[in-house]
Design an enzyme around this catalytic site. Structure first.
Site, PDB file in Angstrom:
ATOM      1  N   GLU A  58     -21.426  11.197 -18.262  1.00  0.00           N
ATOM      2  CA  GLU A  58     -20.199  11.182 -16.457  1.00  0.00           C
ATOM      3  C   GLU A  58     -20.652  10.861 -15.709  1.00  0.00           C
ATOM      4  OE1 GLU A  58     -18.959  13.486 -13.524  1.00  0.00           O
ATOM      5  OE2 GLU A  58     -19.234  14.839 -14.210  1.00  0.00           O
ATOM      6  N   CYS A  98     -18.654  14.503  -8.173  1.00  0.00           N
ATOM      7  CA  CYS A  98     -17.767  14.177  -8.639  1.00  0.00           C
ATOM      8  C   CYS A  98     -16.123  13.534  -9.202  1.00  0.00           C
ATOM      9  CB  CYS A  98     -18.706  13.237  -9.922  1.00  0.00           C
ATOM     10  SG  CYS A  98     -17.468  14.669 -11.236  1.00  0.00           S
TER      11      CYS A  98
END
Length: 485
Positions: free
Chosen positions: A234, A268
């Protein structure tokens, strides 16, 4: 002489939060060996036994909530409200993983097909054994919990390497797990820098779950490739928000400001770019600017944004803003940040699409808002970057249509970041944002491999024999032609 310890320092005032060991490869190997021995008993508990421990872990975190909030604030610098919200979301995911693991991973019967009617077919999910988790510093509770809780619920032991900026949070979570009745080697923590993370990749774990930058993700993949260790990556994002001409502008502006500036932009899945339809662009920009001016970054309890957690990230923010301005961007709020890690919010418009502020992850309190003539243009520009993590669309009539055209693993319609708070939804991206999924049923299955079983119930047209006759072949051919010809 190589240091054997390091200190976690607070971005609020530079004080030392705590001191931690720098775990060497031998230390990491030993932790993984202990985890492997502990994994057998953890798996043997079954879903119900693991659920009891994980629920007790959740209750312990709640019982000591104020302590954890204070620690998250001390190590990251984020306001207490942001720390509290992060922990609340993590607790929801922990509860979901513990509760839904049996239904998601249990062995179940599947159809055996016409030619294998005599076979009983089933599939179940088997834990890998030991999972290595490498966590980030921006959300040191919520983000790793998407791997920790799901890997543990699936029946794995976990060795967790928290960020060197937030080791105290990782160690705190492990102590809470033990207080709740979990075995110390089922969930253990190793601390240190990049070398410790690399050692974890090479220590014989059965899978690695990583969250961090794209560049570090590539290094993790390279280390894991040496032993064919599977990975979940990720990585970063450059998420876009699309504002259509029929959007609720007040809601869209509020969402843009939250998506861009919450956690000082260190998210993010935060919003770094907005493409607003020309028909509403000026009104939207003014609404965003008005809300942005209300924000103030600082280290005090009254600040809406904390300082940046990682000092060198301020240099990235300064470089991106300076590059945008050099290419002709208009500073609507703020300008190039000065020295230090307390960065006031920056709102830029008319930004060149070739600038780093548009194409590269900034990971700071900046927002780019550009005008588009149509949503087709907005989609084209939003999808033009190498990242593909998430995004958002504000539109009353075309929200679903536009969301399906946006490249990314998660898209919110008429909200931002909402998908992260829904435990049943998978979380992950494509392209430079990584691959694999945490959260939801997909996240549980990410930490267990499917195991297929067949059992013959009675003899019928046995095809797997060297004594198969032409008559059997003819019967099978007639069946196939009748069904599929």
């Amino acid at each position: 002489m190589t240091a054997t310890t390091f200190s976690s320092t607070s971005p609020l005032d530079g004080s030392v939060v705590d001191t931690f060991p720098v775990h060497r490869p031998d230390d990491v190997d030993a932790a993984v060996d202990r985890a492997r021995r502990a994994a057998a008993s953890w798996r043997a508990l079954g879903f119900a036994g693991r659920r009891r421990v994980l629920h007790a872990w959740r209750r312990d975190i709640v019982a000591h909530l104020d302590d954890l909030i204070s620690l998250v604030r001390a190590e990251t610098g984020k306001p207490r409200g942001d720390a509290r919200l992060e922990i609340m979301l993590a607790l929801d995911h922990l509860a979901w993983a513990a509760t839904h693991a049996p239904r998601t991973l249990r062995r179940r019967r599947v159809g055996s097909g016409v030619l294998m009617l005599n076979q009983h077919a089933s599939v179940g999910y088997v834990p890998y054994g030991v999972v290595g988790v490498i966590g980030p510093w921006n959300y040191p509770v919520f983000t790793p919990m998407g791997s920790l809780a799901y890997a543990l619920a699936a029946g794995n032991a976990v060795v967790f390497k928290p960020s060197e900026y937030t080791p105290g949070v990782g160690a705190w979570l492990q102590r809470a797990f033990v207080r709740a009745g979990g075995a110390a080697d089922v969930f253990s923590v190793v601390t240190g820098f990049g070398e410790t993370g690399a050692a974890l990749c090479r220590a014989g774990v059965d899978k690695v779950a990583f969250t961090g930058s794209t560049a570090t993700g590539r290094a993790v993949m390279a280390a894991c490739a040496e032993t064919l260790t599977p990975v979940v990556i990720e990585a970063g994002g450059k998420d876009a928000l699309l504002v259509d001409e029929d959007a609720d502008l007040a809601a869209a502006a509020e969402a843009a400001v939250w998506g861009a500036y919450s956690n000082a932009g260190q998210t993010c899945i935060g919003i770094e770019r907005v493409y607003a339809h020309a028909q509403v662009y000026d009104r939207f920009v003014e609404a965003v600017a008005e809300r942005t001016r209300e924000l103030r970054a600082g280290t005090g309890d009254d600040a809406t944004l904390g300082p940046l957690t990682m000092p060198r990230q301020a240099d990235v923010v300064r470089a991106h803003v300076a590059d945008a301005l050099a290419r002709g961007a208009t500073p609507r709020v703020g300008s190039v940040p000065g020295a230090g890690t307390t960065v006031q919010p920056v709102l830029l418009t008319d930004v060149d699409e070739r600038s780093s502020a548009v194409r590269d992850e900034t990971f700071g309190p900046t927002l780019v808002v550009n005008r588009v003539a149509s949503m087709d243009e907005a989609i084209e520009k939003a999808n033009a970057v190498r990242y593909g993590l998430s995004g958002a669309v504000f539109s009353k009539r075309r929200g679903r249509e536009l969301a399906l055209r946006l490249r990314g693993g998660m898209i919110a319609i008429n909200s931002v970041i909402s998908f992260a708070a829904i435990p049943s939804l998978p979380f992950g991206g494509v392209g430079d944002s990584g691959f694999g999924r945490i959260h939801g049923a997909d996240g549980l299955r990410e930490f267990a491999y499917p195991k297929a079983l067949t059992r013959q119930r009675f003899p019928l047209l046995t095809l797997t024999t060297m004594r198969r006759t032409p008559t059997v072949d003819h019967i099978v051919e007639r069946i196939i032609r009748a069904l599929y010809g």
